[in-house]
Scaffold this motif. Structure first.
Motif, PDB file in Angstrom:
ATOM      1  N   TYR A  65       2.873  -4.778   2.153  1.00  0.00           N
ATOM      2  CA  TYR A  65       2.616  -3.346   2.297  1.00  0.00           C
ATOM      3  C   TYR A  65       2.424  -2.693   0.930  1.00  0.00           C
ATOM      4  N   ARG A  66       3.296  -3.031  -0.007  1.00  0.00           N
ATOM      5  CA  ARG A  66       3.187  -2.467  -1.353  1.00  0.00           C
ATOM      6  C   ARG A  66       1.925  -2.965  -2.059  1.00  0.00           C
ATOM      7  N   ASP A  67       1.585  -4.237  -1.838  1.00  0.00           N
ATOM      8  CA  ASP A  67       0.367  -4.785  -2.434  1.00  0.00           C
ATOM      9  C   ASP A  67      -0.880  -4.104  -1.870  1.00  0.00           C
ATOM     10  N   ARG A  68      -0.897  -3.903  -0.562  1.00  0.00           N
ATOM     11  CA  ARG A  68      -2.035  -3.220   0.061  1.00  0.00           C
ATOM     12  C   ARG A  68      -2.166  -1.786  -0.443  1.00  0.00           C
ATOM     13  N   GLN A  69      -1.042  -1.126  -0.570  1.00  0.00           N
ATOM     14  CA  GLN A  69      -1.059   0.270  -1.009  1.00  0.00           C
ATOM     15  C   GLN A  69      -1.766   0.406  -2.355  1.00  0.00           C
ATOM     16  N   LYS A  70      -1.483  -0.522  -3.265  1.00  0.00           N
ATOM     17  CA  LYS A  70      -2.105  -0.494  -4.594  1.00  0.00           C
ATOM     18  C   LYS A  70      -3.585  -0.857  -4.531  1.00  0.00           C
ATOM     19  N   ALA A  71      -3.960  -1.723  -3.597  1.00  0.00           N
ATOM     20  CA  ALA A  71      -5.323  -2.260  -3.551  1.00  0.00           C
ATOM     21  C   ALA A  71      -6.306  -1.381  -2.775  1.00  0.00           C
ATOM     22  N   TYR A  72      -5.808  -0.571  -1.848  1.00  0.00           N
ATOM     23  CA  TYR A  72      -6.722   0.280  -1.090  1.00  0.00           C
ATOM     24  C   TYR A  72      -7.426   1.270  -2.014  1.00  0.00           C
ATOM     25  N   PRO A  73      -8.698   1.502  -1.768  1.00  0.00           N
ATOM     26  CA  PRO A  73      -9.403   2.533  -2.533  1.00  0.00           C
ATOM     27  C   PRO A  73      -8.815   3.914  -2.217  1.00  0.00           C
ATOM     28  N   SER A  74      -9.085   4.850  -3.097  1.00  0.00           N
ATOM     29  CA  SER A  74      -8.597   6.210  -2.866  1.00  0.00           C
ATOM     30  C   SER A  74      -9.210   6.767  -1.583  1.00  0.00           C
ATOM     31  N   ILE A  75      -8.603   7.793  -1.035  1.00  0.00           N
ATOM     32  CA  ILE A  75      -9.136   8.409   0.179  1.00  0.00           C
ATOM     33  C   ILE A  75     -10.524   8.976  -0.074  1.00  0.00           C
TER      34      ILE A  75
END
Length: 69
Positions: free
Chosen positions: A29-39
């Motif tokens: 979850y923390r890894d995905r949070q960092k990797a997702y592009p900005s909104i």
């Protein structure tokens, strides 16, 4: 409550181990949070490439950091 005993050292250590496990299980979850592009970037992708383009971008991150089963 004065009638409640404090936890034993063993109980504290067991709880620390449990919490470490929970933390490790949620690393994806923390890894995905960092990797997702900005909104802003996600909305731009939706506007220019539609749902399929946005979904491909998000799926790439999800595939890179899969949720444990």
């Amino acid at each position: 409550d004065l009638n409640t005993l404090p936890p034993t050292k063993e109980e504290c250590l067991a709880e620390m181990q449990r919490l470490k496990g929970v933390h490790q299980e949620n690393q994806y979850y923390r890894d995905r949070q960092k990797a997702y592009p900005s909104i802003v970037d996600q909305l731009d992708k939706l506007y220019h490439e539609g749902y399929d383009g946005w979904h491909a971008m998000i799926s790439e991150v999800k595939n890179r950091y899969p949720k444990p089963e």
